[in-house]
Write an enzyme that holds these catalytic residues in place. Structure first.
Site, PDB file in Angstrom:
ATOM      1  N   SER A   1       0.782  -1.237   0.000  1.00  0.00           N
ATOM      2  CA  SER A   1       0.000   0.000   0.000  1.00  0.00           C
ATOM      3  C   SER A   1       0.811   1.283   0.000  1.00  0.00           C
ATOM      4  O   SER A   1       0.388   2.284  -0.574  1.00  0.00           O
ATOM      5  CB  SER A   1      -0.982   0.015   1.174  1.00  0.00           C
TER       6      SER A   1
ATOM      7  N   ASP B   1      -2.764   6.000  11.339  1.00  0.00           N
ATOM      8  CA  ASP B   1      -2.675   4.543  11.569  1.00  0.00           C
ATOM      9  C   ASP B   1      -1.247   4.063  11.861  1.00  0.00           C
ATOM     10  O   ASP B   1      -1.044   2.893  12.179  1.00  0.00           O
ATOM     11  CB  ASP B   1      -3.261   3.766  10.379  1.00  0.00           C
TER      12      ASP B   1
ATOM     13  N   HIS C   1       0.879   3.897   7.327  1.00  0.00           N
ATOM     14  CA  HIS C   1       1.053   4.577   6.045  1.00  0.00           C
ATOM     15  C   HIS C   1       1.661   5.961   6.257  1.00  0.00           C
ATOM     16  O   HIS C   1       1.436   6.579   7.291  1.00  0.00           O
ATOM     17  CB  HIS C   1      -0.294   4.728   5.335  1.00  0.00           C
TER      18      HIS C   1
END
Length: 265
Positions: A18, A234, A237
């Site tokens: 990601s 979070d 990221h």
């Protein structure tokens, strides 16, 4: 673009999970003043963006799939064109899948891995006909008709945190790319970015100890520090500012390897 191969068109393959896909929301500053010397080859069809798989476009984000966010590749490319001679163009191809393990890019074992991934990842994989590695190679072969592959950017590891075999698994993918694209390892460095750093409270920061050892397994590998690159809530990221800084660090390393220096802009 049906032109003959241009030795001054430098192409970079980008892959990972990601953080390479791009998790941060694209901000207005990211969509303006993108030099048309910085190009992206679309690796999926994006009719809403007016982009077709296998074609080159000015590298206005998103650079991965049709609705992904800002990625390190954005400011990697911007920084390169700002510091390379005017005659040089830069192209990126970004094939990345959020949440994936490095096993997804192992062409001999990806099927056993993808058999058990969650439904949301299977949906992402559909965009790549279930095989992101094959799509990356397919796009790279097209790109080689236009320019020269100069390096590979990796950002992956969160899903393999504390996997002591990770470096060997990355080498399998790297070696396969060298073989399948007829590239010489000494001419095509692998740049691997750290996960969100411990200084930001990164939840996968322990993986950076393993990433640090990659040059022991792949001679031409270089680790890109994420120290000080800001992250999202979070702690997994990067945020947009973090991606911009990380991308510039990938660029600084690549420029140095190519014998160019940063012009301080």
């Amino acid at each position: 673009m049906a032109s003959a191969q241009d030795k001054n068109f430098y192409i970079f393959l980008c892959f990972g999970q990601s953080n390479m896909e791009g998790n941060a929301k694209i901000e207005p500053q990211d969509t303006v003043n993108v030099n048309n010397r910085f190009q992206v080859m679309e690796a999926v069809n994006c009719p809403d963006l007016g982009r077709t798989m296998g074609q080159w476009y000015t590298a206005v984000p998103p650079l991965c799939r049709c609705r992904t966010g800002l990625t390190p590749a954005d400011y990697f490319g911007r920084e390169l064109v700002a510091n390379l001679p005017e005659k040089v163009r830069v192209g990126v191809i970004n094939v990345a899948v959020g949440g994936c393990k490095i096993e997804l890019f192992d062409k001999d074992h990806y099927e056993s891995y993808t058999a058990n991934v969650p439904g949301w990842m299977k949906n992402m994989l559909k965009d790549y006909d279930g095989n992101p590695y094959a799509r990356l190679v397919e796009m790279a072969k097209l790109a080689q008709k236009d320019g020269v592959i100069k390096g590979i950017l990796l950002h992956q590891g969160e899903s393999n945190t504390n996997d002591t075999l990770w470096t060997k698994k990355v080498k399998v993918v790297y070696d396969n790319l060298m073989h399948d694209l007829d590239l010489k390892p000494r001419k095509v460095p692998l740049l691997a970015g750290e996960t969100v750093n411990a200084d930001q409270g990164g939840v996968c920061a322990s993986m950076n100890k393993i990433i640090a050892t990659l040059p022991e397994t792949i001679k031409n590998a270089h680790v890109i520090s994420s120290a000080g690159c800001t992250d999202a809530a979070d702690n997994l990221h990067f945020n947009a500012a973090g991606y911009r800084e990380l991308g510039k660090r990938y660029a600084a390393q690549m420029l140095s390897l190519m014998g160019f220096s940063l012009s301080g802009n």
